[in-house]
Design a protein around this motif. Sequence first.
Motif, PDB file in Angstrom:
ATOM      1  N   GLU A  90       0.834  -1.207   0.000  1.00 57.59           N
ATOM      2  CA  GLU A  90       0.000   0.000   0.000  1.00 57.59           C
ATOM      3  C   GLU A  90       0.867   1.255   0.000  1.00 57.59           C
ATOM      4  N   SER A  91       0.298   2.353  -0.487  1.00 61.35           N
ATOM      5  CA  SER A  91       0.983   3.648  -0.514  1.00 61.35           C
ATOM      6  C   SER A  91       0.295   4.591   0.460  1.00 61.35           C
ATOM      7  N   TYR A  92       1.074   5.463   1.057  1.00 62.21           N
ATOM      8  CA  TYR A  92       0.558   6.428   2.032  1.00 62.21           C
ATOM      9  C   TYR A  92       1.192   7.781   1.768  1.00 62.21           C
ATOM     10  N   ALA A  93       0.421   8.834   1.916  1.00 60.37           N
ATOM     11  CA  ALA A  93       0.939  10.194   1.789  1.00 60.37           C
ATOM     12  C   ALA A  93       1.299  10.693   3.184  1.00 60.37           C
ATOM     13  N   PHE A  94       2.542  11.082   3.373  1.00 62.34           N
ATOM     14  CA  PHE A  94       2.978  11.578   4.674  1.00 62.34           C
ATOM     15  C   PHE A  94       2.351  12.931   4.968  1.00 62.34           C
ATOM     16  N   PRO A  95       1.924  13.155   6.209  1.00 66.74           N
ATOM     17  CA  PRO A  95       1.451  14.497   6.583  1.00 66.74           C
ATOM     18  C   PRO A  95       2.588  15.498   6.374  1.00 66.74           C
ATOM     19  N   ALA A  96       2.274  16.635   5.787  1.00 66.98           N
ATOM     20  CA  ALA A  96       3.307  17.629   5.498  1.00 66.98           C
ATOM     21  C   ALA A  96       2.916  18.970   6.103  1.00 66.98           C
ATOM     22  N   TYR A  97       3.909  19.664   6.608  1.00 68.67           N
ATOM     23  CA  TYR A  97       3.723  20.993   7.183  1.00 68.67           C
ATOM     24  C   TYR A  97       4.750  21.913   6.542  1.00 68.67           C
ATOM     25  N   GLU A  98       4.308  23.098   6.146  1.00 73.35           N
ATOM     26  CA  GLU A  98       5.212  24.057   5.525  1.00 73.35           C
ATOM     27  C   GLU A  98       6.342  24.411   6.488  1.00 73.35           C
ATOM     28  N   ASP A  99       7.547  24.458   5.969  1.00 76.36           N
ATOM     29  CA  ASP A  99       8.764  24.792   6.724  1.00 76.36           C
ATOM     30  C   ASP A  99       9.138  23.739   7.765  1.00 76.36           C
ATOM     31  N   TYR A 100       8.612  22.522   7.669  1.00 74.06           N
ATOM     32  CA  TYR A 100       8.987  21.424   8.555  1.00 74.06           C
ATOM     33  C   TYR A 100       9.734  20.372   7.740  1.00 74.06           C
ATOM     34  N   ALA A 101      10.695  19.729   8.363  1.00 71.95           N
ATOM     35  CA  ALA A 101      11.366  18.576   7.765  1.00 71.95           C
ATOM     36  C   ALA A 101      10.654  17.321   8.261  1.00 71.95           C
ATOM     37  N   THR A 102      10.811  16.219   7.545  1.00 76.36           N
ATOM     38  CA  THR A 102      10.172  14.963   7.918  1.00 76.36           C
ATOM     39  C   THR A 102      11.234  13.961   8.336  1.00 76.36           C
ATOM     40  N   CYS A 103      10.962  13.259   9.420  1.00 69.68           N
ATOM     41  CA  CYS A 103      11.832  12.193   9.907  1.00 69.68           C
ATOM     42  C   CYS A 103      10.936  10.975  10.110  1.00 69.68           C
ATOM     43  N   ILE A 104      11.380   9.802   9.635  1.00 68.12           N
ATOM     44  CA  ILE A 104      10.579   8.579   9.705  1.00 68.12           C
ATOM     45  C   ILE A 104      11.360   7.525  10.469  1.00 68.12           C
ATOM     46  N   TYR A 105      10.693   6.863  11.422  1.00 68.96           N
ATOM     47  CA  TYR A 105      11.277   5.742  12.159  1.00 68.96           C
ATOM     48  C   TYR A 105      10.490   4.493  11.776  1.00 68.96           C
ATOM     49  N   VAL A 106      11.174   3.462  11.303  1.00 72.59           N
ATOM     50  CA  VAL A 106      10.513   2.234  10.888  1.00 72.59           C
ATOM     51  C   VAL A 106      10.810   1.155  11.941  1.00 72.59           C
ATOM     52  N   PHE A 107       9.741   0.616  12.572  1.00 71.62           N
ATOM     53  CA  PHE A 107       9.895  -0.448  13.571  1.00 71.62           C
ATOM     54  C   PHE A 107      10.319  -1.749  12.930  1.00 71.62           C
ATOM     55  N   ALA A 108       9.608  -2.147  11.893  1.00 67.61           N
ATOM     56  CA  ALA A 108       9.881  -3.425  11.243  1.00 67.61           C
ATOM     57  C   ALA A 108       9.503  -3.311   9.782  1.00 67.61           C
ATOM     58  N   GLY A 109      10.211  -4.043   8.954  1.00 71.38           N
ATOM     59  CA  GLY A 109       9.931  -4.014   7.528  1.00 71.38           C
ATOM     60  C   GLY A 109      10.747  -2.953   6.810  1.00 71.38           C
ATOM     61  N   ALA A 110      10.275  -2.527   5.675  1.00 71.35           N
ATOM     62  CA  ALA A 110      10.978  -1.553   4.855  1.00 71.35           C
ATOM     63  C   ALA A 110       9.973  -0.647   4.172  1.00 71.35           C
ATOM     64  N   ILE A 111      10.412   0.558   3.851  1.00 72.82           N
ATOM     65  CA  ILE A 111       9.561   1.484   3.099  1.00 72.82           C
ATOM     66  C   ILE A 111      10.340   1.968   1.889  1.00 72.82           C
TER      67      ILE A 111
END
Length: 189
Positions: free
Chosen positions: A168-189
């Motif tokens: 499945e595909s998901y759109a990450f929540p985005a905020y203007e002037d914010y950077a995104t950091c992702i932590y993956v518990f298990a699996g891969a993206i």
Amino acid sequence: MKIFRSSESYDKVGQRIEFRSQWPGIAEGDKEQEDYAFGPLQSFDHAIIRKGTLIKMHEHKNDEIVSYLVKGEFVHEDSHGSYETIRENRYMLMSAGESFFHQEGTPHMDAEMLQIFVRPREVDLPPEVHFAQYEPQQGFRLIAAPSDAPLLIRQNVHIYDLHGKAGESYAFPAYEDYATCIYVFAGAI
């Protein structure tokens, strides 16, 4: 996109606790820097705590700490009189401020959890602790933010979780002037 891999973490494995501390700022590539934060995001501490373990009363200062339980349960007790059992349907935010003492234990079963350390917007704020219930849902779920969230964090940070499904595909929540950091518990993206 800069990728920080788990092989670049500090791991400690003991008889009672398996612990991995990750600093997202290492993704910048400079391993000699003094500070490994990613903006106000200081670190992720991923722990497996065995049944019967007690992490004795200890102090935190000027940390906003979101505790996210993956499985099991743990008991939280603090210097402000809170005594709570945290299970898979409950989040906790410790806003340490000027000084906050707490202890955690796993008297009944193992616990796997992630603690997300965020620097507050200013130092020496009054200490607080907050708890929030949640229900499973599809897509991203807001856990903590400066406003309009189950846990109100004292920093311009928005923390979400997602229980994604393979393919499945998901759109990450985005905020203007914010950077995104992702932590993956298990699996891969």
